[in-house]
Scaffold this active site. Sequence first.
Site, PDB file in Angstrom:
ATOM      1  N   GLU A  35      -7.821  18.978  15.981  1.00  0.00           N
ATOM      2  CA  GLU A  35      -8.184  17.642  16.277  1.00  0.00           C
ATOM      3  C   GLU A  35      -8.433  17.662  17.674  1.00  0.00           C
ATOM      4  OE1 GLU A  35      -9.049  15.495  14.042  1.00  0.00           O
ATOM      5  OE2 GLU A  35      -8.352  16.730  12.232  1.00  0.00           O
ATOM      6  N   TYR A 118      -5.734   8.389  18.034  1.00  0.00           N
ATOM      7  CA  TYR A 118      -6.610   9.070  16.641  1.00  0.00           C
ATOM      8  C   TYR A 118      -5.560  10.525  16.542  1.00  0.00           C
ATOM      9  CZ  TYR A 118      -9.299  12.371  14.444  1.00  0.00           C
ATOM     10  OH  TYR A 118      -9.724  13.196  13.475  1.00  0.00           O
ATOM     11  N   ASP A 136     -11.322   7.775  13.985  1.00  0.00           N
ATOM     12  CA  ASP A 136     -12.516   8.269  14.794  1.00  0.00           C
ATOM     13  C   ASP A 136     -13.905   7.519  14.852  1.00  0.00           C
ATOM     14  OD1 ASP A 136     -13.478   9.449  12.742  1.00  0.00           O
ATOM     15  OD2 ASP A 136     -13.627  11.261  13.239  1.00  0.00           O
TER      16      ASP A 136
END
Length: 348
Positions: A35, A118, A136
């Site tokens: 991520e 996020y 996102d």
Amino acid sequence: MKKTNIKNLLLWYRVNKRDLPWRHTKDSYKIWISETMLQQTRVETVIPYYQRFLACLPTISSLAKINEDDLLKLWEGLGYYSRARNLQKAAKILDRDGLDFLPPIKEELQALPGVGPYTVGAILSIAYDIPEPAIDGNVMRVLSRIYEEKEDILKPKIREKYRLILQDLMKNEKASDFTQSFIELGALVCTRNPSCDVCPLKSCCKAYQHQTVSLYPMKKVKKEKPVFQKTAFIFTYKNLYMIHKREDEGLLANLYEIPNVDSFFTVDEAQEYLQTKHIIYESIQEIGEVKHIFSHQIWIIKVYFVSLQEKIRHELFVSSKEIQEKYSLPTVFQKVWNLQKEKNQKLF
């Protein structure tokens, strides 16, 4: 948006999701790495970096202990190097606390360097199936069209509004699939040039129903990026090449670079500059220009190849093999370096 719409989305995701390496694990460390890499970077670019990174640094402890120069070499080409540094800072904290995983606790994740809302949501929902939204740009694009959002989606209050909506919708759903289904929809279907006919959420999408999809998401008009002109020197002495580490703060701070100045020199000006620096050289040749676009500015760099009569004192000279294998050059300076190959001169 209703629960029935979510059921359609989850069904679509399970049939159409891409086979990505980080989808074969629930390891919070591996998901954290993926991520972080995926921020500002395309999936296709990330995959080989992700695989190489984990092959070299399979655990939090190994990330905490690696030399920073070696870490940045692994990261070379991904850009936004603060991401790599923050990964290591966080890894050192976790390793100090005896953890070999990311804790499934929101407040503890938020306290780690570089771990924003996020990433917190992605770790909690994907690794632990905890119902915490991960929002996102893909997700905001989807939601802005579904609700015909009239305000700038970058505003914190708008993101918070949709975080609450998603948090309610993901109750009693598998959080991992829920999070990834929205991200996947934005990446594959609800793109800048959307394929609305195959969208599993078109029945609840106001923009689709009103044929206003192209108007969303609403964003502020971007300012033109400032352009900076620079001159770079590839200094060579007996098959060694000079690089040094930037000491200034901000963009590319503490990264290795090819020597450069904030001026756009003619040949005469370049020669005069070398003389004022008392650099003794045999020859100087202009080999071209490179252009690099950062997120907030543009660099145009004129490049000179300079053969030295003697090394410049107190500077680092390395072989081309060391640049390839040991020292990390940001993409902008990789372009400067590779320009030499394009001119068919023997830099390697």
